[in-house]
Enzyme design. Structure first.
Site, PDB file in Angstrom:
ATOM      1  N   TYR A  57       0.849  -1.204   0.000  1.00  0.00           N
ATOM      2  CA  TYR A  57       0.000   0.000   0.000  1.00  0.00           C
ATOM      3  C   TYR A  57       0.874   1.240   0.000  1.00  0.00           C
ATOM      4  CZ  TYR A  57      -5.030  -0.169   0.007  1.00  0.00           C
ATOM      5  OH  TYR A  57      -6.325  -0.237  -0.411  1.00  0.00           O
ATOM      6  N   GLU A  59      -0.584   4.871  -0.455  1.00  0.00           N
ATOM      7  CA  GLU A  59      -1.389   6.081  -0.681  1.00  0.00           C
ATOM      8  C   GLU A  59      -0.513   7.316  -0.542  1.00  0.00           C
ATOM      9  OE1 GLU A  59      -4.843   6.081   1.805  1.00  0.00           O
ATOM     10  OE2 GLU A  59      -5.853   4.554   0.621  1.00  0.00           O
ATOM     11  N   ASP A 203      -6.920  13.745 -25.038  1.00  0.00           N
ATOM     12  CA  ASP A 203      -7.020  12.347 -24.617  1.00  0.00           C
ATOM     13  C   ASP A 203      -6.397  11.503 -25.723  1.00  0.00           C
ATOM     14  OD1 ASP A 203      -7.642   9.791 -23.900  1.00  0.00           O
ATOM     15  OD2 ASP A 203      -9.757  10.198 -23.448  1.00  0.00           O
ATOM     16  N   THR A 229      -4.184   6.301 -21.743  1.00  0.00           N
ATOM     17  CA  THR A 229      -4.029   4.959 -21.210  1.00  0.00           C
ATOM     18  C   THR A 229      -2.595   4.534 -21.517  1.00  0.00           C
ATOM     19  OG1 THR A 229      -4.723   3.961 -23.286  1.00  0.00           O
ATOM     20  CG2 THR A 229      -6.439   4.307 -21.618  1.00  0.00           C
ATOM     21  N   LYS A 232      -2.595   0.744 -24.872  1.00  0.00           N
ATOM     22  CA  LYS A 232      -2.995   0.657 -26.277  1.00  0.00           C
ATOM     23  C   LYS A 232      -1.710   0.707 -27.138  1.00  0.00           C
ATOM     24  CE  LYS A 232      -7.555   2.246 -24.968  1.00  0.00           C
ATOM     25  NZ  LYS A 232      -8.609   3.266 -25.046  1.00  0.00           N
ATOM     26  N   ARG A 238      -2.356  -2.423 -18.404  1.00  0.00           N
ATOM     27  CA  ARG A 238      -3.607  -1.687 -18.324  1.00  0.00           C
ATOM     28  C   ARG A 238      -3.479  -0.645 -17.226  1.00  0.00           C
ATOM     29  NH1 ARG A 238      -6.455  -4.511 -21.718  1.00  0.00           N
ATOM     30  NH2 ARG A 238      -8.044  -2.910 -21.680  1.00  0.00           N
TER      31      ARG A 238
END
Ligand SMILES: *Cc1c(COP(=O)(O)O)cnc(C)c1O
Length: 422
Positions: A57, A59, A203, A229, A232, A238
């Site tokens: 973790y 954060e 984008d 992203t 692609k 991903r």
């Protein structure tokens, strides 16, 4: 026949699931994958995304975490950030968004308030859901106004975009999309955003790899925010990134965490770092140029076989075919091609008279086949298979589809996919 990648622990613990993974690997190996948003990641990217970084973790951001034990994780994230900044030539990069849609939502959170007007390309014209389309949270929590492409040319009409922007005064203008076969004129959008007082969001989810490889103009310095992203054309895991000039760094970081997300997916951050390293190599420039060369060659071959391509062709990795003249609905064609070992997706075409779940078009792209090493010399064969497949879809000739499937598998066997077993 390829042997599946070894997953001994998975096979021992959960043979059912291991079997599905092996079957998927075989499918990806044997078929001609033409979905323009998909690709094959390298073995290195695959390995990075399956590491013990999964267990941590973290954060917050490097040096400013809410959990201890960040000695290595901070360095992983800093590496990914530094590589993103260097590759795209930006001042700021946030590598934490879980995927493209949450990345875009973070942009709304950073620069707009619920109820504000936002502007993007209409989904059926080639935009993305998250650009203010009605069924998306972005179209229900915000007031989405939408531009399209011209009926006669299939191209964006900047006079129309300007007129709409000046009338509606959106907080955000999105450019980029999911089914745009032509170069995006970021400078033209930037001028309109400036005139109308909007934040311009480029984008580039689909074309990030082309930009990184010099095969599409960069939105830097025209866009205020760049959203992408990583899975692609960029050929990473991903995930997603948001990039900007330093002036917007705080707003973007705050929106991603704590605004929208909790702990970042560190195994994904690591794999993004690897993909960015790969994308900085000279071989990736060659890859990006080849993706475009293949798409242009395939477009020519399809035109020669009487196919109707939206905008008449392509400048990038993507071709949008209108099958109306062939008298075969997009979905029927896509499903038949799937049975023939050619994986595409059915898609609306601009001004589509049919419904979105049963549209007139098929969307195809060359990122995956280029990753496998296919070149322009193979595009005539690919176009032939598509042509025969669409014809067989119309006549219901399952034998013909089976024949194509064997021919496809034979060619693909000669071009092993990166990341899969050879
Ligand atoms: C793919 C895509 C997205 C969304 O990415 P997900 O990872 O599927 O959420 C957003 N915008 C554009 C233009 C895309 O092509």
């Amino acid at each position: 026949m390829t042997l599946p990648l070894p997953h001994p622990a998975l096979a021992a613990t959960d043979p059912e699931l291991a079997g599905l993974v092996a079957a998927e690997e075989q499918l990806q190996a044997e078929t001609l994958r033409l979905i323009p948003s998909e690709n094959y990641v390298s073995r290195a990217v695959l390995e990075a995304s399956g590491t013990v970084l999964q267990n941590k973790y973290s954060e917050g951001y490097p040096g400013r975490r809410y959990y201890e034990g960040q000695q290595n994780i901070d360095q992983v994230e800093r590496l990914a950030i530094a590589r993103a900044k260097a590759l795209f030539g930006v001042e700021h990069a946030n590598v934490q968004p879980y995927s493209g849609s949450p990345a875009n939502l973070a942009v709304y959170l950073a620069f707009a308030d619920p109820g504000d007007t936002v502007m993007g390309m209409a989904l059926p014209m080639g935009g993305h859901l998250t650009h203010g389309w009605g069924v998306s949270a972005t179209g229900t929590w915000f007031r989405g106004v939408q531009y399209g492409v011209r009926h006669d040319t299939g191209l964006i009409d900047f006079d129309e975009v300007r007129e709409l922007a000046l009338k509606e005064r959106p907080k955000l203008i999105f450019c980029g999309g999911t089914a745009l076969p032509r170069t995006i004129d970021f400078a033209a959008f930037a001028e309109i955003a400036r005139e109308s007082g909007a934040v311009l969001v480029a984008d580039v989810a689909h074309i990030a790899g082309l930009i990184a490889g010099g095969a599409h103009p960069s939105p830097v310095p025209h866009a205020d925010v760049i959203s992408t992203t990583t899975h692609k054309t960029l050929r990473g895991p991903r995930g997603a990134m948001l990039m900007s000039r330093e002036e917007h760094a705080k707003a973007i970081d705050k929106a991603v965490f704590p605004g929208l997300q909790g702990g970042p997916h560190n195994q994904t951050t690591a794999a993004i770092a690897v993909a960015l390293h790969e994308a900085a190599q000279p071989s990736f420039r060659t890859y990006a140029q080849s993706v475009v060369a293949n798409a242009k060659a395939l477009a020519e071959e399809l035109l020669a076989r009487g196919f109707d391509l939206v905008s008449g062709g392509t400048d990038n990795h993507l071709i949008l075919m209108d099958l109306t003249p062939k008298d075969v609905p997009g979905k029927v064609a896509a499903k038949a091609l799937d049975r023939a070992g050619i994986v595409v997706n059915y898609n609306t075409v601009p001004y589509d008279p049919r419904k979105p779940f049963d549209p007139s078009g098929v969307r195809i792209g060359t990122p995956s086949l280029t990753s496998r090493g296919l070149g322009t010399q193979h595009m005539a064969a690919v176009a032939d298979w598509i042509d025969r497949g669409v014809t067989a879809a119309g006549t219901g000739d399952e034998d013909a589809l089976g024949d194509i499937r064997s021919e496809v598998a034979e060619l693909m066997a000669a071009f092993p996919a990166p990341g899969l077993s050879a």
